[in-house]
Write a protein that holds these residues in place. Sequence first.
Motif, PDB file in Angstrom:
ATOM      1  N   UNK A 335       0.839  -1.190   0.000  1.00 33.15           N
ATOM      2  CA  UNK A 335       0.000   0.000   0.000  1.00 33.15           C
ATOM      3  C   UNK A 335       0.879   1.246   0.000  1.00 33.15           C
ATOM      4  N   UNK A 336       0.251   2.389  -0.229  1.00 28.49           N
ATOM      5  CA  UNK A 336       0.976   3.644  -0.232  1.00 28.49           C
ATOM      6  C   UNK A 336       1.435   4.006   1.180  1.00 28.49           C
ATOM      7  N   UNK A 337       2.374   4.950   1.272  1.00 27.18           N
ATOM      8  CA  UNK A 337       2.782   5.439   2.600  1.00 27.18           C
ATOM      9  C   UNK A 337       1.592   6.021   3.351  1.00 27.18           C
ATOM     10  N   UNK A 338       1.708   6.151   4.653  1.00 26.70           N
ATOM     11  CA  UNK A 338       0.606   6.613   5.475  1.00 26.70           C
ATOM     12  C   UNK A 338       0.153   8.016   5.104  1.00 26.70           C
ATOM     13  N   UNK A 339       1.054   8.863   4.599  1.00 28.10           N
ATOM     14  CA  UNK A 339       0.648  10.213   4.247  1.00 28.10           C
ATOM     15  C   UNK A 339      -0.139  10.247   2.935  1.00 28.10           C
ATOM     16  N   UNK A 340      -0.288   9.088   2.282  1.00 29.28           N
ATOM     17  CA  UNK A 340      -1.105   8.982   1.063  1.00 29.28           C
ATOM     18  C   UNK A 340      -2.327   8.123   1.330  1.00 29.28           C
ATOM     19  N   UNK A 341      -2.111   6.979   1.943  1.00 28.57           N
ATOM     20  CA  UNK A 341      -3.193   6.020   2.177  1.00 28.57           C
ATOM     21  C   UNK A 341      -4.235   6.593   3.128  1.00 28.57           C
ATOM     22  N   UNK A 342      -5.498   6.644   2.659  1.00 30.96           N
ATOM     23  CA  UNK A 342      -6.593   7.065   3.513  1.00 30.96           C
ATOM     24  C   UNK A 342      -6.553   8.525   3.910  1.00 30.96           C
ATOM     25  N   UNK A 343      -6.033   9.408   3.059  1.00 22.91           N
ATOM     26  CA  UNK A 343      -5.957  10.817   3.418  1.00 22.91           C
ATOM     27  C   UNK A 343      -6.101  11.697   2.181  1.00 22.91           C
ATOM     28  N   UNK A 344      -6.370  12.975   2.415  1.00 25.86           N
ATOM     29  CA  UNK A 344      -6.336  13.983   1.360  1.00 25.86           C
ATOM     30  C   UNK A 344      -5.550  15.181   1.867  1.00 25.86           C
ATOM     31  N   UNK A 345      -5.016  15.972   0.946  1.00 25.85           N
ATOM     32  CA  UNK A 345      -4.272  17.174   1.297  1.00 25.85           C
ATOM     33  C   UNK A 345      -4.818  18.349   0.507  1.00 25.85           C
ATOM     34  N   UNK A 346      -4.917  19.502   1.164  1.00 27.67           N
ATOM     35  CA  UNK A 346      -5.368  20.731   0.525  1.00 27.67           C
ATOM     36  C   UNK A 346      -4.168  21.646   0.319  1.00 27.67           C
ATOM     37  N   UNK A 347      -3.941  22.055  -0.938  1.00 28.44           N
ATOM     38  CA  UNK A 347      -2.900  23.013  -1.289  1.00 28.44           C
ATOM     39  C   UNK A 347      -3.581  24.366  -1.522  1.00 28.44           C
ATOM     40  N   UNK A 348      -3.193  25.353  -0.743  1.00 30.40           N
ATOM     41  CA  UNK A 348      -3.893  26.633  -0.742  1.00 30.40           C
ATOM     42  C   UNK A 348      -3.322  27.600  -1.768  1.00 30.40           C
ATOM     43  N   UNK A 349      -4.226  28.430  -2.328  1.00 31.01           N
ATOM     44  CA  UNK A 349      -3.802  29.428  -3.288  1.00 31.01           C
ATOM     45  C   UNK A 349      -2.866  30.457  -2.700  1.00 31.01           C
ATOM     46  N   UNK A 350      -2.922  30.643  -1.386  1.00 33.88           N
ATOM     47  CA  UNK A 350      -2.048  31.590  -0.701  1.00 33.88           C
ATOM     48  C   UNK A 350      -0.618  31.077  -0.575  1.00 33.88           C
ATOM     49  N   UNK A 351      -0.423  29.783  -0.835  1.00 39.93           N
ATOM     50  CA  UNK A 351       0.899  29.194  -0.704  1.00 39.93           C
ATOM     51  C   UNK A 351       1.135  28.488   0.617  1.00 39.93           C
ATOM     52  N   UNK A 352       0.233  28.628   1.570  1.00 39.73           N
ATOM     53  CA  UNK A 352       0.413  27.955   2.854  1.00 39.73           C
ATOM     54  C   UNK A 352       0.016  26.482   2.730  1.00 39.73           C
ATOM     55  N   UNK A 353       0.362  25.705   3.746  1.00 38.27           N
ATOM     56  CA  UNK A 353       0.001  24.300   3.740  1.00 38.27           C
ATOM     57  C   UNK A 353       1.077  23.444   3.090  1.00 38.27           C
ATOM     58  N   UNK A 354       0.730  22.239   2.639  1.00 41.63           N
ATOM     59  CA  UNK A 354      -0.637  21.707   2.580  1.00 41.63           C
ATOM     60  C   UNK A 354      -1.164  21.242   3.933  1.00 41.63           C
ATOM     61  N   UNK A 355      -2.492  21.163   4.020  1.00 37.80           N
ATOM     62  CA  UNK A 355      -3.161  20.652   5.204  1.00 37.80           C
ATOM     63  C   UNK A 355      -3.696  19.260   4.897  1.00 37.80           C
ATOM     64  N   UNK A 356      -3.388  18.297   5.747  1.00 36.38           N
ATOM     65  CA  UNK A 356      -3.763  16.903   5.517  1.00 36.38           C
ATOM     66  C   UNK A 356      -4.937  16.507   6.391  1.00 36.38           C
ATOM     67  N   UNK A 357      -5.870  15.756   5.818  1.00 38.67           N
ATOM     68  CA  UNK A 357      -7.060  15.285   6.524  1.00 38.67           C
ATOM     69  C   UNK A 357      -7.165  13.772   6.362  1.00 38.67           C
ATOM     70  N   UNK A 358      -7.491  13.087   7.449  1.00 40.43           N
ATOM     71  CA  UNK A 358      -7.733  11.653   7.377  1.00 40.43           C
ATOM     72  C   UNK A 358      -9.138  11.403   6.846  1.00 40.43           C
ATOM     73  N   UNK A 359      -9.297  10.356   6.078  1.00 41.42           N
ATOM     74  CA  UNK A 359     -10.585   9.989   5.497  1.00 41.42           C
ATOM     75  C   UNK A 359     -11.266   8.893   6.315  1.00 41.42           C
ATOM     76  N   UNK A 360     -12.587   8.753   6.180  1.00 41.39           N
ATOM     77  CA  UNK A 360     -13.270   7.644   6.863  1.00 41.39           C
ATOM     78  C   UNK A 360     -12.665   6.311   6.444  1.00 41.39           C
ATOM     79  N   UNK A 361     -12.446   5.443   7.414  1.00 36.68           N
ATOM     80  CA  UNK A 361     -11.833   4.140   7.132  1.00 36.68           C
ATOM     81  C   UNK A 361     -12.800   3.251   6.374  1.00 36.68           C
ATOM     82  N   UNK A 362     -12.320   2.478   5.404  1.00 34.74           N
ATOM     83  CA  UNK A 362     -13.193   1.546   4.685  1.00 34.74           C
ATOM     84  C   UNK A 362     -13.511   0.327   5.544  1.00 34.74           C
TER      85      UNK A 362
END
Length: 487
Positions: A335-362
């Motif tokens: 499987x992918x690394x933990x920072x990829x598996x089961x998560x999403x990241x938001x890249x902001x137009x301001x240049x800050x971040x990214x901010x990572x969020x965990x997703x609901x587990x399958x």
Amino acid sequence: MVLLTGCGSGGGTHGKDSSKSGSPSAGPPSAPAESRAPSRGKGSKDPDDFNGDGHRDLLLSVPVGDDRKKPESLAPEQLAIVYGSSKGLDAATRTVHSRTDLGIPVGEQRPVSTEDVVAADLDGDGFSDIITPADNGKYVAEGNIRASRVLPYVTWGGPYGPGTADGPGGTGRSSGSGRSAGQKKATPVQLPSSVSRLGVEDLVRGDFNGDGHHDLAASAQNKSSTVLLYGPFSRYGAPARTSTALPWSEGGLVADDIDPTGKPRATSLLRYQADGEGQGGNVLYRAGKGTGPSTAGETLREGNAHAFGDFDGDGQRDVAVGDDGSRNNEPGHTTEPRDVDGSLAVYFGSGKGPATHRLPAPPKGARDAFGPGGYVAADPDGDGRDGILVATYKGATFIDGTKRTRVLRRGAAKTDGVKTPAKFRHARPVGAADFDGDGKDELVLNWGPGTFFGTYGRHPTHWWITEGATARDRTSFTTTSFTPAPS
């Protein structure tokens, strides 16, 4: 709406639902009344307002002669437009368009589908056009590449929807039966000479230089470049100018949304690198007003799901990239690394971040080669900050900062004699828009009976337009009556 910023960053557990308000609304969708033609519009700057009456419309695919006893069959598809009104979408006001109706060359008889077509007002007349890639089925060679030439064809819009424009390419009003009245041959888009022999694929729309004119982007089939076609286009299919400065690479394209109000904003372009084994890489080409996408691409994290929006409410466009659940679980595959598996990241137009969020587990053992689907940006409370609607194996979850709301709609266990296992009865999120003009987005979910939709997400027959992220629906309908029944 809670600010969608850094909550959940840097590990942690999969998120838990914080609301139970997403229980299914009463009653399954039913067939709408016999269709009627849309009202005449005066023009609009919204690319998803097909008759130009000031209300957003919904473009969807419907199987031809939908055999409800065999929904898994790969039936040809046609395009349907469900028109909006001050009360939202009205499924009784609709038109259905075949390749012939759109004036597209027959070629390989391949279906027209929302997976391929693009809606944009290329000539700037206030009526959205439908752009359909088509080929003649004849293979040509360029270098070591042999493929069928693919050209985008334009079906010009008009005051009663596509194919109803006066002048080149149009015939007048669509029929009151809901079928398109047909039109003259569609207009092929004129491509740069460097890519014209094999044509293009991966067609997307945008306003890449922020001048208020709608543009197109595509991948050159000869692998030479990413092609930008800037509007306005002439009625002979010629763009105002073209650019082949962006590089080509394997994968597809995703573009930011054109502002439905018509306010000019530069739309960025993302190239994803599809990975048959798991989550692929992504490169973002940020767009600048007056300049178009930067040729200096920004490498983002891996993830097969994408959504553009304003997730922190600062007025700048952001992009979310993350896991869509698709991966190859063959023995020995990691499987992918933990920072990829089961998560999403938001890249902001301001240049800050990214901010990572965990997703609901399958659910245990649920993951397979296909996964539950992608992401949708939505602002259901109208406060100017978008959240992200995520497809999961148990339905859909709306992520709004630390708050998570399940948005559930379910099909029946048996539909017209077709049984559907419990694990495949939940609807999937496919879009969001403000169809009634109240400043708040409705969510769009769909579903189809049997196992084919549950596995692949193809050929949905049931649709829900929700009242935001709640259990209430603004409307729901089935599409099984949109095309003639098989003889």
